[in-house]
Design an enzyme around this catalytic site. Structure first.
Site, PDB file in Angstrom:
ATOM      1  N   GLU A 131       0.813  -1.212   0.000  1.00  0.00           N
ATOM      2  CA  GLU A 131       0.000   0.000   0.000  1.00  0.00           C
ATOM      3  C   GLU A 131       0.853   1.271   0.000  1.00  0.00           C
ATOM      4  OE1 GLU A 131      -3.076  -0.232   2.988  1.00  0.00           O
ATOM      5  OE2 GLU A 131      -4.213  -1.670   1.778  1.00  0.00           O
ATOM      6  N   GLU A 238      -5.950  -8.626   0.276  1.00  0.00           N
ATOM      7  CA  GLU A 238      -6.494  -8.614   1.633  1.00  0.00           C
ATOM      8  C   GLU A 238      -7.978  -8.339   1.564  1.00  0.00           C
ATOM      9  OE1 GLU A 238      -2.765  -6.596   4.163  1.00  0.00           O
ATOM     10  OE2 GLU A 238      -4.689  -5.548   3.951  1.00  0.00           O
TER      11      GLU A 238
END
Length: 321
Positions: A131, A238
């Site tokens: 991220e 995720e």
């Protein structure tokens, strides 16, 4: 709309980056600390794998240096016939800086150079950055340069990245799929994180948001990659839902029943669509401190596991389709 109806529509309109004829592979995000906050040993990972083996034989990790994760997990994976996605952390740098001198990257990269040889057969992939585009720490081109360095080092291992789904959908990551050079090869392994929970969606409606997000990321990658799109493997990196004891986020309410609802509709639906995914996470991490959410409120991150910290499954994981 009923989950079964949404699934039928998704299958009919599935981007070419997934195969509706093959069920997706389930994996788990796996923490590197025990319930009391101590670093896991190889023996701890072996016990983790023994408890997960009936559900999955694939896990992902996040750091090459924290808790000496690669050195401890790879022998356990080899012994228990698991595959591991290893992670290399990349920190922040100036937007105009195109160098690859980030300190965290250099440490993690060096650790993997030492740990991976002899265990290539259990390394599913290596992700560079977690991220980092979402946080604004890197640009697409600068992250691509880091990925290129790792790909050159590990020529027999797939190298990619993990980021929020919207960074793949909004063009931030386009450089990864439009530039293909010796120094920055086409990125073919993509973990797109997608949490309907963090968009404040109710558990009953979360599967719709989840499918829309993943479809958006895959459709954009397919569009910009063009004829190379069939080389790119997009995985849901995720997803998950906090169980009892966790924090609410707007209309998204924590709770074991709600987590089971999302599993049955969202997770099972995504697997049936043919998309590989990593559930966040395998086990509760009771050592974690509270964090501050985007809404400025304290958020409990201790109860996201499919299993408790003592490795007991919280709800029914049998998929209805």
């Amino acid at each position: 709309m009923r989950p079964s109806t949404l699934l039928s529509l998704a299958l009919a309109a599935a981007p070419a980056l997934v195969s509706a004829s093959t069920r997706g592979t389930l994996g788990f995000s796996l923490g590197d600390k025990t319930a009391d906050g101590k670093c896991k040993t190889t023996s701890d990972y072996e016990t983790d794998f023994d408890n997960l083996k009936d559900l999955a034989t694939l896990v992902r990790t996040y750091s090459g240096t924290e808790c000496d994760t690669p050195q401890n997990i790879l022998p356990a994976a080899k012994k228990k016939n698991f595959k591991v996605v290893l992670g290399i952390w990349v920190g922040a740098q100036d937007s105009d800086d195109t160098s690859t001198n980030d300190a965290s990257f250099k440490k993690d990269f060096a650790a993997l150079k030492k740990a991976v040889p002899g265990y290539e057969d259990v390394v599913e992939a290596i992700t560079v950055g977690s991220e980092t585009l979402y946080r604004g720490d890197q640009t697409g081109p600068s992250l691509h340069n880091y990925i290129g360095l790792v790909a050159k080092q590990f020529k027999t291992i797939t190298v990619g990245t993990a980021d929020s789904w919207n960074k793949f959908a909004d063009g931030t990551a386009d450089d990864l799929f439009t530039r293909d050079t010796e120094d920055a090869p086409l990125v073919t392994y993509v973990l797109a994180n997608a949490f309907a929970y963090w968009q404040g969606t109710t558990a009953k409606e979360a599967y719709k948001t989840y499918f829309d997000d993943m479809s958006g990321a895959m459709a954009h990658i397919q569009k910009v990659a063009g004829t190379n799109s069939d080389k790119i493997h997009v995985i849901n990196g995720e997803t998950g839902w906090p169980t009892d004891g966790g924090s609410d986020y707007e209309a998204a309410k924590a709770g074991t029943d709600n987590a089971e609802t999302f599993w049955q509709t969202g997770v099972c639906g995504m697997l049936a669509w043919g998309v590989d995914l990593f559930y966040f996470e395998a086990y509760d991490e009771s050592w974690k401190p509270d964090s501050t959410g985007d809404n400025g409120k304290a958020m409990d991150e201790k109860h996201w596991g499919l299993m408790t910290a003592d490795r007991k499954v919280k709800f029914n994981t049998t998929c209805p389709y």
